[in-house]
Enzyme design. Structure first.
Site, PDB file in Angstrom:
ATOM      1  N   HIS A 118     -61.791 150.082  14.187  1.00  0.00           N
ATOM      2  CA  HIS A 118     -63.088 150.142  13.497  1.00  0.00           C
ATOM      3  C   HIS A 118     -62.993 151.145  12.349  1.00  0.00           C
ATOM      4  O   HIS A 118     -63.226 152.331  12.524  1.00  0.00           O
ATOM      5  CB  HIS A 118     -64.180 150.540  14.503  1.00  0.00           C
ATOM      6  CG  HIS A 118     -65.572 150.499  13.956  1.00  0.00           C
ATOM      7  ND1 HIS A 118     -66.685 150.394  14.763  1.00  0.00           N
ATOM      8  CD2 HIS A 118     -66.044 150.567  12.686  1.00  0.00           C
ATOM      9  CE1 HIS A 118     -67.776 150.395  14.020  1.00  0.00           C
ATOM     10  NE2 HIS A 118     -67.420 150.515  12.746  1.00  0.00           N
TER      11      HIS A 118
ATOM     12  N   HIS B 143     -63.876 151.036   8.084  1.00  0.00           N
ATOM     13  CA  HIS B 143     -64.289 150.344   6.854  1.00  0.00           C
ATOM     14  C   HIS B 143     -63.452 150.937   5.729  1.00  0.00           C
ATOM     15  O   HIS B 143     -63.539 152.139   5.473  1.00  0.00           O
ATOM     16  CB  HIS B 143     -65.775 150.565   6.575  1.00  0.00           C
ATOM     17  CG  HIS B 143     -66.647 150.113   7.697  1.00  0.00           C
ATOM     18  ND1 HIS B 143     -67.223 148.863   7.730  1.00  0.00           N
ATOM     19  CD2 HIS B 143     -67.018 150.732   8.845  1.00  0.00           C
ATOM     20  CE1 HIS B 143     -67.930 148.744   8.851  1.00  0.00           C
ATOM     21  NE2 HIS B 143     -67.814 149.854   9.544  1.00  0.00           N
TER      22      HIS B 143
ATOM     23  N   ASP C 293     -64.488 154.779  11.785  1.00  0.00           N
ATOM     24  CA  ASP C 293     -65.604 154.172  11.050  1.00  0.00           C
ATOM     25  C   ASP C 293     -65.467 154.386   9.536  1.00  0.00           C
ATOM     26  O   ASP C 293     -64.964 153.505   8.844  1.00  0.00           O
ATOM     27  CB  ASP C 293     -66.944 154.697  11.573  1.00  0.00           C
ATOM     28  CG  ASP C 293     -68.107 153.735  11.355  1.00  0.00           C
ATOM     29  OD1 ASP C 293     -67.861 152.592  10.909  1.00  0.00           O
ATOM     30  OD2 ASP C 293     -69.261 154.114  11.635  1.00  0.00           O
TER      31      ASP C 293
ATOM     32  N   GLU D 286     -75.641 150.175  17.533  1.00  0.00           N
ATOM     33  CA  GLU D 286     -75.374 151.477  16.900  1.00  0.00           C
ATOM     34  C   GLU D 286     -76.744 152.155  16.744  1.00  0.00           C
ATOM     35  O   GLU D 286     -77.045 153.115  17.437  1.00  0.00           O
ATOM     36  CB  GLU D 286     -74.681 151.285  15.541  1.00  0.00           C
ATOM     37  CG  GLU D 286     -74.443 152.582  14.773  1.00  0.00           C
ATOM     38  CD  GLU D 286     -73.886 152.357  13.348  1.00  0.00           C
ATOM     39  OE1 GLU D 286     -74.015 151.244  12.803  1.00  0.00           O
ATOM     40  OE2 GLU D 286     -73.346 153.335  12.779  1.00  0.00           O
TER      41      GLU D 286
END
Ligand code: ADE
Ligand code: ZN
Length: 335
Positions: free
Chosen positions: A19, A21, A276, A198
């Protein structure tokens, strides 16, 4: 407090990242360098001023700055440089395999061709010693029609990404908004994942599974509010790609001491630790592991379990996965 052996193990153990980005790996220094290279004006006068703006109150307050940061990406080389920088950091953290999200709509909406985005990111993956695959993520604040157009534009490059994800503003944009486009992606044979639970309610985790048919849930930390859902996630061993530093930075938990990672593991869930948007949230993989283990009652056996989970939940062929799992077990056996 964490002892030296545990800290060293967290740093040195082989791990997968599931995970990340790629636009969230863009460090302020690189944002300024690319802005200058491309003649893009920024709303902040300096690296320090930009970094000082990284005080988020919720997901949306982060996304506004994250999309502004990505506006400096124009050329294939920009996407290459961003991805190469992330992969060097991943390698330093003993990440053996990473599955990288990219948000094409953030770029195509500014007139950057799909091919420029995918070729730049993909070429950096090819050049790295870290195993890396790509997951195209739809922005859920945009329409399903826009997601369909994005899929269409990306299909000529379908051999360069393995999966489809769903990210951006969660609350008010439930998974079922994207039912038809995910059905199409499923027919096309892509792996499917979605951010859910989330900031959004446990019901979004349920519809991500039952309507979109995703194989993993990104974040998912709010699952514990629903006992039946938690039991199901444990029974089906649905992987949760949890991002502890992100959760604290975006105020999902006030402090790391309040993070529910221990409860997730105690409930038998297939939780993993991930970064993330590491450039925005205070660190890459090892920083996430260290901050989590520093704040919570977690030890070597949890470290081994999390490292194993990261490979078990990866979209890798069974034999490759087994080799990584054996590598994890061998690492912990020699401590
Ligand atoms: N895009 C980048 N990071 C995100 C996150 N944590 N949640 C939703 N969308 C995102
Ligand atoms: Zn995310």
């Amino acid at each position: 407090m964490m002892n030296d052996q545990l800290r060293a193990a967290l740093r040195q153990m082989p791990k997968a990242e599931l995970h990340i980005h790629i636009e969230g790996s863009l460090e302020p220094e690189l944002i300024f360098a690319l802005a200058e290279r491309n003649g893009v004006a920024l709303a902040y006068p300096s690296v320090e001023a930009l970094r000082a703006a990284y005080a988020f109150t919720d997901l949306q307050s982060f996304l506004d700055i994250y999309y502004a940061g990505a506006s400096v990406l124009l050329k294939e080389q920009d996407f290459y440089d961003m991805t190469a920088a992330y992969l060097r950091r991943a390698e330093a953290d003993n990440v053996r395999h990473t599955e990288i999200f990219f948000d094409p709509q953030t770029h195509t909406a500014r007139g950057v061709p799909m091919q420029t985005v995918i070729d730049g990111i993909y070429r950096a993956c090819q050049d790295s010693p870290v195993s890396a695959t790509l997951i195209l993520s739809f922005l859920r604040h945009l329409s399903e029609e826009d997601a369909f157009a994005t899929l269409e534009a990306a299909l000529p490059f379908r051999d360069k990404f393995i999966g489809i994800g769903l990210d951006s503003s969660e609350v008010g944009n439930p998974p079922e908004k994207f039912a038809r486009v995910f059905a199409r992606c499923r027919e096309l044979g892509f792996h499917l994942v979605a951010h859910a639970g989330e900031e959004g309610p446990p019901a979004y985790i349920e519809t991500a599974l039952d309507v979109l048919h995703v194989e993993r849930i990104d974040h998912g930390v709010r699952c514990l509010e629903d006992a039946a859902l938690t039991a199901r996630l444990a029974r089906e061993q649905v992987a949760l790609t949890v991002c502890p530093l992100s959760n604290v930075k975006l105020c999902v938990f006030d402090r790391m001491e309040q993070h529910n990672m221990v409860q997730l593991l105690d409930a038998g869930l297939m939780a993993t630790i991930n970064s993330d948007d590491p450039a925005y949230f205070g660190g890459y993989m090892n920083a996430n592991f260290e901050a989590t283990f520093e704040a919570l009652p977690l030890g070597l056996s949890h470290a081994q379990r999390l490292a194993r989970n990261s490979f078990a939940a990866a979209f890798l062929p069974a034999d490759v996965k087994q080799r990584y799992l054996d590598e994890v077990d061998a690492f912990f056996a020699q401590l």
